[in-house]
Design a protein around this motif. Structure first.
Motif, PDB file in Angstrom:
ATOM      1  N   THR A  86     -30.956   5.685  41.421  1.00  9.77           N
ATOM      2  CA  THR A  86     -30.943   6.222  40.055  1.00  9.77           C
ATOM      3  C   THR A  86     -31.605   7.620  40.257  1.00  9.77           C
ATOM      4  O   THR A  86     -31.247   8.367  39.569  1.00  9.77           O
ATOM      5  CB  THR A  86     -31.632   5.228  39.158  1.00  9.77           C
ATOM      6  OG1 THR A  86     -31.158   4.168  39.214  1.00  9.77           O
ATOM      7  CG2 THR A  86     -31.759   5.637  37.764  1.00  9.77           C
ATOM      8  N   ARG A  87     -32.709   7.684  40.743  1.00  7.27           N
ATOM      9  CA  ARG A  87     -33.515   8.833  40.918  1.00  7.27           C
ATOM     10  C   ARG A  87     -32.621  10.035  41.547  1.00  7.27           C
ATOM     11  O   ARG A  87     -32.804  11.256  41.228  1.00  7.27           O
ATOM     12  CB  ARG A  87     -34.806   8.938  41.775  1.00  7.27           C
ATOM     13  CG  ARG A  87     -35.663   9.888  41.294  1.00  7.27           C
ATOM     14  CD  ARG A  87     -37.249   9.576  41.953  1.00  7.27           C
ATOM     15  NE  ARG A  87     -37.776   8.416  41.462  1.00  7.27           N
ATOM     16  CZ  ARG A  87     -38.509   7.617  42.133  1.00  7.27           C
ATOM     17  NH1 ARG A  87     -38.855   7.802  43.414  1.00  7.27           N
ATOM     18  NH2 ARG A  87     -38.889   6.485  41.702  1.00  7.27           N
ATOM     19  N   GLU A  88     -32.274   9.721  42.648  1.00  5.69           N
ATOM     20  CA  GLU A  88     -31.306  10.694  43.424  1.00  5.69           C
ATOM     21  C   GLU A  88     -30.126  11.156  42.464  1.00  5.69           C
ATOM     22  O   GLU A  88     -29.969  12.512  42.442  1.00  5.69           O
ATOM     23  CB  GLU A  88     -30.653  10.020  44.768  1.00  5.69           C
ATOM     24  CG  GLU A  88     -31.648  10.000  45.619  1.00  5.69           C
ATOM     25  CD  GLU A  88     -31.139   9.186  46.881  1.00  5.69           C
ATOM     26  OE1 GLU A  88     -29.947   8.955  46.892  1.00  5.69           O
ATOM     27  OE2 GLU A  88     -31.852   9.053  47.821  1.00  5.69           O
ATOM     28  N   ARG A  89     -29.498   9.991  41.579  1.00  8.62           N
ATOM     29  CA  ARG A  89     -28.315  10.560  40.794  1.00  8.62           C
ATOM     30  C   ARG A  89     -28.713  11.296  39.735  1.00  8.62           C
ATOM     31  O   ARG A  89     -28.006  12.383  39.309  1.00  8.62           O
ATOM     32  CB  ARG A  89     -27.707   9.212  40.149  1.00  8.62           C
ATOM     33  CG  ARG A  89     -26.492   8.957  40.617  1.00  8.62           C
ATOM     34  CD  ARG A  89     -26.077   7.481  40.105  1.00  8.62           C
ATOM     35  NE  ARG A  89     -24.658   8.067  39.634  1.00  8.62           N
ATOM     36  CZ  ARG A  89     -23.855   7.201  38.669  1.00  8.62           C
ATOM     37  NH1 ARG A  89     -24.653   6.025  38.398  1.00  8.62           N
ATOM     38  NH2 ARG A  89     -22.692   7.656  38.457  1.00  8.62           N
ATOM     39  N   PHE A  90     -29.981  11.264  39.361  1.00 11.98           N
ATOM     40  CA  PHE A  90     -30.687  11.832  38.100  1.00 11.98           C
ATOM     41  C   PHE A  90     -30.726  13.403  38.725  1.00 11.98           C
ATOM     42  O   PHE A  90     -30.400  14.187  37.926  1.00 11.98           O
ATOM     43  CB  PHE A  90     -32.023  11.232  37.785  1.00 11.98           C
ATOM     44  CG  PHE A  90     -32.726  12.281  36.728  1.00 11.98           C
ATOM     45  CD1 PHE A  90     -32.344  12.471  35.382  1.00 11.98           C
ATOM     46  CD2 PHE A  90     -33.659  12.925  37.189  1.00 11.98           C
ATOM     47  CE1 PHE A  90     -32.934  13.292  34.556  1.00 11.98           C
ATOM     48  CE2 PHE A  90     -34.551  13.984  36.286  1.00 11.98           C
ATOM     49  CZ  PHE A  90     -34.008  13.856  35.089  1.00 11.98           C
ATOM     50  N   PHE A  91     -31.158  13.741  39.802  1.00  8.83           N
ATOM     51  CA  PHE A  91     -31.558  14.917  40.297  1.00  8.83           C
ATOM     52  C   PHE A  91     -30.061  15.513  40.584  1.00  8.83           C
ATOM     53  O   PHE A  91     -29.943  16.881  40.411  1.00  8.83           O
ATOM     54  CB  PHE A  91     -32.250  14.845  41.386  1.00  8.83           C
ATOM     55  CG  PHE A  91     -33.778  14.859  40.976  1.00  8.83           C
ATOM     56  CD1 PHE A  91     -34.491  15.663  40.224  1.00  8.83           C
ATOM     57  CD2 PHE A  91     -34.580  13.616  41.440  1.00  8.83           C
ATOM     58  CE1 PHE A  91     -35.823  15.538  40.039  1.00  8.83           C
ATOM     59  CE2 PHE A  91     -35.845  13.297  40.887  1.00  8.83           C
ATOM     60  CZ  PHE A  91     -36.441  14.508  39.990  1.00  8.83           C
ATOM     61  N   LYS A  92     -29.119  14.914  40.943  1.00  7.33           N
ATOM     62  CA  LYS A  92     -27.945  15.332  41.366  1.00  7.33           C
ATOM     63  C   LYS A  92     -27.389  15.965  40.018  1.00  7.33           C
ATOM     64  O   LYS A  92     -26.851  17.065  39.835  1.00  7.33           O
ATOM     65  CB  LYS A  92     -26.845  14.399  41.770  1.00  7.33           C
ATOM     66  CG  LYS A  92     -26.696  14.504  43.188  1.00  7.33           C
ATOM     67  CD  LYS A  92     -25.449  13.596  43.586  1.00  7.33           C
ATOM     68  CE  LYS A  92     -25.472  13.492  45.203  1.00  7.33           C
ATOM     69  NZ  LYS A  92     -24.768  12.695  45.633  1.00  7.33           N
ATOM     70  N   ILE A  93     -27.397  15.075  39.124  1.00  2.43           N
ATOM     71  CA  ILE A  93     -26.889  15.348  37.662  1.00  2.43           C
ATOM     72  C   ILE A  93     -27.464  16.635  37.002  1.00  2.43           C
ATOM     73  O   ILE A  93     -27.169  17.434  36.750  1.00  2.43           O
ATOM     74  CB  ILE A  93     -27.098  14.374  36.596  1.00  2.43           C
ATOM     75  CG1 ILE A  93     -25.924  13.242  37.076  1.00  2.43           C
ATOM     76  CG2 ILE A  93     -26.662  14.637  35.235  1.00  2.43           C
ATOM     77  CD1 ILE A  93     -26.050  11.832  36.361  1.00  2.43           C
ATOM     78  N   LEU A  94     -28.741  16.618  37.287  1.00  2.73           N
ATOM     79  CA  LEU A  94     -29.864  17.765  36.602  1.00  2.73           C
ATOM     80  C   LEU A  94     -29.373  18.994  37.569  1.00  2.73           C
ATOM     81  O   LEU A  94     -29.383  20.071  36.908  1.00  2.73           O
ATOM     82  CB  LEU A  94     -31.146  17.495  36.915  1.00  2.73           C
ATOM     83  CG  LEU A  94     -32.177  18.489  36.517  1.00  2.73           C
ATOM     84  CD1 LEU A  94     -32.249  18.605  35.062  1.00  2.73           C
ATOM     85  CD2 LEU A  94     -33.574  17.981  37.064  1.00  2.73           C
ATOM     86  N   GLY A  95     -29.078  18.885  38.851  1.00  3.13           N
ATOM     87  CA  GLY A  95     -28.697  20.162  39.612  1.00  3.13           C
ATOM     88  C   GLY A  95     -27.297  20.615  39.249  1.00  3.13           C
ATOM     89  O   GLY A  95     -27.245  21.934  38.972  1.00  3.13           O
ATOM     90  N   TYR A  96     -26.466  19.794  38.738  1.00  2.00           N
ATOM     91  CA  TYR A  96     -25.230  20.287  38.486  1.00  2.00           C
ATOM     92  C   TYR A  96     -25.337  20.907  36.899  1.00  2.00           C
ATOM     93  O   TYR A  96     -24.785  21.837  36.797  1.00  2.00           O
ATOM     94  CB  TYR A  96     -24.121  19.075  38.158  1.00  2.00           C
ATOM     95  CG  TYR A  96     -23.550  18.714  39.553  1.00  2.00           C
ATOM     96  CD1 TYR A  96     -23.006  19.753  40.690  1.00  2.00           C
ATOM     97  CD2 TYR A  96     -23.594  17.375  39.912  1.00  2.00           C
ATOM     98  CE1 TYR A  96     -22.589  19.193  41.665  1.00  2.00           C
ATOM     99  CE2 TYR A  96     -23.167  16.859  41.261  1.00  2.00           C
ATOM    100  CZ  TYR A  96     -22.533  17.950  42.114  1.00  2.00           C
ATOM    101  OH  TYR A  96     -22.080  17.573  43.337  1.00  2.00           O
ATOM    102  N   ALA A  97     -26.192  20.135  36.109  1.00  2.00           N
ATOM    103  CA  ALA A  97     -26.462  20.628  34.788  1.00  2.00           C
ATOM    104  C   ALA A  97     -27.028  22.159  34.951  1.00  2.00           C
ATOM    105  O   ALA A  97     -26.741  22.972  34.078  1.00  2.00           O
ATOM    106  CB  ALA A  97     -27.266  19.907  34.041  1.00  2.00           C
ATOM    107  N   LEU A  98     -27.827  22.337  35.871  1.00  2.00           N
ATOM    108  CA  LEU A  98     -28.407  23.791  35.843  1.00  2.00           C
ATOM    109  C   LEU A  98     -27.765  24.616  36.592  1.00  2.00           C
ATOM    110  O   LEU A  98     -27.741  25.870  36.205  1.00  2.00           O
ATOM    111  CB  LEU A  98     -29.798  23.558  36.742  1.00  2.00           C
ATOM    112  CG  LEU A  98     -31.002  22.700  36.124  1.00  2.00           C
ATOM    113  CD1 LEU A  98     -32.172  22.554  36.931  1.00  2.00           C
ATOM    114  CD2 LEU A  98     -31.251  23.461  34.867  1.00  2.00           C
TER     115      LEU A  98
END
Ligand code: FES
Length: 135
Positions: free
Chosen positions: A8-20
């Motif tokens: 979940t944490r990895e996914r969160f950071f992936k999504i955050l990365g794409y969002a940025l």
């Protein structure tokens, strides 16, 4: 349970990365497109048909209209490229180092040694305007 939290944490950071990153890439591509459009637009200058007699400035050009015709010059001084924007006693004066040019673009006082660059133009009869080639 621990594995789920890590995923979940990895996914969160992936999504955050794409969002940025995605908005940055989109903005960069938009800027490139605009820049290309700007360049294509700035290759020509459109001037109205009723140009005044004598010398006049329409940045980035100088227009010299006499009874025998119209000449259009780049307003960039041929010394170091300052924009010429001043007329004194019928002479074009560069504000940077004082080079002076006549209305035919020739140099009468240095440090510049080269005449102003004359630009080619056409008259668009349909639109009733002058189209100056800036390059
Ligand atoms: S840039 Fe015009 S005189 Fe030097």
């Amino acid at each position: 349970m621990h594995l789920d939290q890590k995923l979940t944490r990895e996914r969160f950071f992936k999504i955050l990365g794409y969002a940025l990153v995605l908005p940055f890439i989109y903005g960069w591509i938009s800027m490139l497109k605009q820049n290309r459009l700007l360049h294509s637009k700035t290759n020509t200058l459109v001037l109205p048909p009723d140009l005044p007699e004598g010398l006049s400035f329409v940045e980035p050009v100088i227009i010299s209209k006499k009874s025998d015709g119209i000449k259009i010059f780049s307003a960039r001084c041929t010394h170091l490229g300052c924009m010429i924007n001043h007329i004194q006693d019928g002479h074009l004066i560069c504000p940077c180092h004082g080079s002076e040019y006549l209305s035919d673009g020739s140099v009468i006082k240095g440090p510049s040694k080269e005449p102003l660059h004359e630009l080619s133009y056409t008259f668009d009869k349909e639109r009733g305007v002058f189209i100056v080639k800036l390059v």
